[in-house]
Design a protein around this motif. Structure first.
Motif, short mmCIF file in Angstrom:
data_model
loop_
_atom_site.label_atom_id
_atom_site.label_comp_id
_atom_site.label_asym_id
_atom_site.label_seq_id
_atom_site.Cartn_x
_atom_site.Cartn_y
_atom_site.Cartn_z
N ILE A 342 0.82 -1.20 0.00
CA ILE A 342 0.00 0.00 0.00
C ILE A 342 0.86 1.26 0.00
O ILE A 342 0.43 2.32 -0.47
CB ILE A 342 -0.96 -0.02 1.21
CG1 ILE A 342 -2.06 1.03 1.06
CG2 ILE A 342 -0.20 0.15 2.51
CD1 ILE A 342 -3.15 0.92 2.10
N ASP A 343 2.09 1.16 0.50
CA ASP A 343 2.99 2.31 0.49
C ASP A 343 3.34 2.71 -0.95
O ASP A 343 3.39 3.90 -1.29
CB ASP A 343 4.27 2.00 1.27
CG ASP A 343 4.00 1.80 2.75
OD1 ASP A 343 3.09 2.48 3.26
OD2 ASP A 343 4.67 0.96 3.38
N SER A 346 0.47 4.50 -2.54
CA SER A 346 0.35 5.86 -2.03
C SER A 346 1.33 6.80 -2.71
O SER A 346 0.99 7.94 -3.07
CB SER A 346 0.58 5.87 -0.51
OG SER A 346 -0.37 5.07 0.16
N LEU A 349 0.13 7.43 -6.29
CA LEU A 349 -1.03 8.33 -6.27
C LEU A 349 -0.59 9.77 -6.02
O LEU A 349 -1.11 10.71 -6.65
CB LEU A 349 -2.02 7.88 -5.21
CG LEU A 349 -3.26 8.75 -5.02
CD1 LEU A 349 -4.06 8.83 -6.30
CD2 LEU A 349 -4.12 8.23 -3.87
N GLU A 350 0.35 9.96 -5.13
CA GLU A 350 0.86 11.31 -4.87
C GLU A 350 1.51 11.89 -6.12
O GLU A 350 1.32 13.08 -6.44
CB GLU A 350 1.86 11.27 -3.71
CG GLU A 350 2.43 12.62 -3.35
CD GLU A 350 3.45 12.54 -2.22
OE1 GLU A 350 4.04 13.58 -1.89
OE2 GLU A 350 3.65 11.43 -1.71
N ILE A 380 -9.12 3.51 -6.60
CA ILE A 380 -8.48 3.49 -5.27
C ILE A 380 -9.45 2.99 -4.21
O ILE A 380 -9.08 2.20 -3.33
CB ILE A 380 -7.95 4.90 -4.93
CG1 ILE A 380 -6.78 5.28 -5.84
CG2 ILE A 380 -7.50 4.96 -3.47
CD1 ILE A 380 -5.56 4.40 -5.70
N LYS A 397 -2.22 3.30 7.72
CA LYS A 397 -1.87 3.22 6.30
C LYS A 397 -3.12 3.21 5.44
O LYS A 397 -3.16 3.81 4.36
CB LYS A 397 -1.02 1.97 6.04
CG LYS A 397 0.38 2.05 6.61
CD LYS A 397 1.22 0.86 6.18
CE LYS A 397 2.64 0.97 6.74
NZ LYS A 397 3.37 2.11 6.16
N SER A 400 -4.38 6.78 5.53
CA SER A 400 -3.50 7.67 4.76
C SER A 400 -3.81 7.59 3.27
O SER A 400 -3.87 8.62 2.58
CB SER A 400 -2.04 7.31 5.04
OG SER A 400 -1.17 8.11 4.25
N LEU A 401 -3.99 6.39 2.75
CA LEU A 401 -4.30 6.26 1.32
C LEU A 401 -5.69 6.80 1.01
O LEU A 401 -5.90 7.45 -0.02
CB LEU A 401 -4.20 4.79 0.90
CG LEU A 401 -4.51 4.50 -0.57
CD1 LEU A 401 -3.58 5.27 -1.50
CD2 LEU A 401 -4.40 3.00 -0.86
N GLU A 403 -7.30 9.18 2.56
CA GLU A 403 -7.31 10.64 2.66
C GLU A 403 -6.46 11.32 1.60
O GLU A 403 -6.56 12.53 1.42
CB GLU A 403 -6.83 11.07 4.05
CG GLU A 403 -7.79 10.76 5.17
CD GLU A 403 -7.29 11.24 6.51
OE1 GLU A 403 -8.12 11.46 7.41
OE2 GLU A 403 -6.06 11.39 6.67
N ALA A 404 -5.64 10.56 0.89
CA ALA A 404 -4.78 11.17 -0.13
C ALA A 404 -5.59 11.71 -1.30
O ALA A 404 -5.18 12.66 -1.97
CB ALA A 404 -3.76 10.14 -0.63
#
Length: 595
Positions: A342-343, A346, A349-350, A380, A397, A400-401, A403-404
């Protein structure tokens, strides 16, 4: 594959204790040592010495002797290549092909078996075979080029490498309709009998057998012609990566991570970085699925930061083409106990958000940005639904994804609600604070009526979230009801006209009946509602009242407890004022997403 047969005598070479010799009635008078092999041969009985200019010079420098000895440890191709040249001199039958041509040619050049030494020598025959057979064939050229990897310097100096590459590039540039040679094409679902035409990427599998440097030479030569589409170059890179790089799409058990040290990590890392450097700059030259797999492999092999950064940038540029299956890549870090990486998602996606914000600083509802960002948001959220099933997935985690994504990426929060519900179901050990933090990312105003009905009865959700759902659902119901009813003025005029006509046409009623009739008319009930809907609304209303009362009671008790802890006491609280205050404050909180 084409072959050339030279010589007519049978093979009389035999081995005896690391010594190779020829069966002959004449004793040997020449000893040649190559690495760990010793050859006992003849100087003049067979035309070995007359055909080899190098041996003539070495034996002349050493002087005449009955048993001369020569060391040829640096001959290209080693003892196998020398034996081909020796058998040619003895007239023994040899078969030449693209597999052994390069080492035979380099050894013949090393031994100076040229026309200046003797007519019809070995080099001349090899050059004729190379020009007329190997370079004219497709697979012969590829195999010959592959065999140059063991004698890189000699092959380049003799021009073998360049001529093979030119022949391969020329055949790749040939229109598919004119391709009449054999090639390897084993794509799933492709049948040569059904497909009469040659596919455009017919050449990709055969050149994938080459070493990475030779493969790079061909790709570079193809790109320099500007005659090959970037998609074909990308397909060749994809086939080569599947041929040589490890498959990291399968989730490995933790105990198998130790086997990484046994794999050729350095070689695979070099192959990966070379492939990434050759990806065409054109968008769509390779699929986002291929880019994500390369990024996962780069993480697995520990590629350089430059390679990872480039892959992240390319993945972000094409993220609007991704599917959920493309994102389901395993995590390869030994410290991670969860399945999916998942990192990495993320970070990609950023990168996508940064790139598209630069290109579309002021997005509109009809812009390509809006379509892209909402498609990515949909994927997503679906990915979060799959990742939520991982029992070891950390809640932060996941949050975080989720809310990104910006708010415009989610016109509805139904998919996000499903992901949160799955996470709560698979992680029953979450404490109250974690559940509230998880549900804070949910916007209850963007839930559909069906999802709201499910959320109201969902015991996994925090009570505060349920109250928010009830509040906004009730507010939406009031708005819908007010829009369906006609204005009050029109309703009163519409009622007065038929009433007056009826009064005039009908006989007068007694005073009591007239009063009752007028009272019923003034009530003017709204259009009749089906009995089932009335029961449903009454049941939903009762549920709302129960839940809201529980929430208000909980909030009130918390407030009282906080007040006592601060030491503010002395006067009794007015229950009615307290309830009014809490109702207004709760109404403000419900509109936010913090409760």
């Amino acid at each position: 594959m084409k072959f050339m047969k030279l010589g007519t005598r049978p093979d009389t070479f035999y081995t005896e204790e690391a010594t190779r010799t020829v069966s002959s009635d004449v004793p040997s008078d020449l000893v040649i040592r190559i690495n760990n092999i010793t050859y006992l041969l003849h100087k003049l009985q067979f035309p070995l010495l007359p055909k080899c200019g190098l041996l003539q010079r070495l034996l002349t420098d050493s002087g005449d002797s009955d048993n001369d000895s020569v060391e040829l440890h640096d001959i290209p191709g080693g003892e196998d290549a020398f034996e081909l040249c020796a058998k040619f001199c003895y007239g023994i039958t040899i078969n030449l092909s693209a597999h052994n041509f390069v080492r035979a040619f380099c050894a013949a050049k090393f031994l100076r078996m040229t026309e200046s030494v003797e007519k019809g020598n070995f080099v001349l025959k090899l050059e004729a075979f190379f020009n007329s057979c190997i370079l004219e064939g497709w697979k012969d050229s590829v195999v010959a080029l592959q065999s140059t990897g063991k004698m890189i310097e000699w092959s380049e100096n003799l021009g073998i490498t360049r001529r093979c590459i030119d022949s391969i590039v020329e055949k790749i540039l040939t229109p598919p309709a004119k391709v009449n040679w054999s090639f390897t094409y084993s794509r799933p679902g492709y049948n040569k009998k059904r497909h009469q035409s040659v596919p455009r990427d017919w050449w990709t599998e055969d050149i994938s057998d080459l070493d990475i440097d030779l493969f790079r030479f061909i790709v570079t030569a193809l790109r320099s012609t500007n005659m090959v589409q970037p998609q074909l170059i990308g397909e060749a890179l994809h086939v080569y990566a599947c041929r040589w790089l490890p498959d990291t799409t399968k989730i490995r058990p933790p105990e198998s991570s130790a086997s990484l040290a046994n794999e050729p990590v350095e070689k695979n890392r070099r192959v990966l970085e070379t492939i990434v450097s050759m990806i065409p700059a054109d968008r769509g030259s390779v699929s986002v699925n291929f880019l994500l797999r390369l990024l996962s492999t780069a993480s697995y092999l520990g590629a350089s930061p430059v390679t990872k950064t480039e892959l992240i940038r390319r993945c972000g540029l094409q993220l609007d083409e991704v599917t959920v299956d493309d994102l389901l890549l395993p995590s390869h870090l030994s410290s991670d106990q969860y399945c999916y990486d998942i990192d990495m998602i993320s970070v990609v996606l950023e990168s996508f958000l940064v790139l598209w914000r630069i290109q579309y600083p002021a997005p509109s509802q009809d812009s390509q940005f809006m379509r892209s960002i909402r498609k990515v948001g949909k994927v997503i959220d679906c990915y979060l639904q799959v990742a939520a099933k991982d029992a070891n997935m950390p809640v932060m985690k996941f949050i975080s994804l989720a809310e990104a994504l910006p708010d415009i990426a989610r016109p509805k929060h139904d998919d996000l609600y499903k992901a949160i519900n799955i996470f709560l179901k698979e992680h029953p050990d979450l404490n109250k604070a974690e559940k509230k933090r998880l549900c804070r990312i949910l916007d209850c105003q963007k839930l559909s009526p069906d999802v709201c009905a499910h959320a109201v009865k969902n015991e996994r959700l925090p009570l505060r979230t349920v109250v928010q759902v009830l509040f906004f659902d009730q507010e939406r119901g009031f708005k819908a009801t007010s829009q369906k009813l006609p204005p009050r003025g029109l309703l009163s005029r519409a009622q007065e006209a038929p009433f007056s006509e009826t009064v005039q046409s009908k006989p007068k009623l007694p005073p009591d009946d007239r009063a009752n009739r007028q009272e019923g008319t003034r009530r003017a009930p709204s259009p009749a509602i089906p009995e089932r809907d009335q029961h449903k609304k009454l049941h939903l209303k009762s549920e709302r009242n129960i839940v809201i009362s529980r929430e208000l009671g909980e909030v009130e008790s918390e407030k009282v407890r906080e007040t006592r802890e601060e030491g503010i006491s002395g006067s009794k609280m007015n229950p009615r004022k307290t309830m009014q205050g809490k109702s207004s404050s709760d109404h403000g909180h419900y509109k936010g997403r913090d409760r």
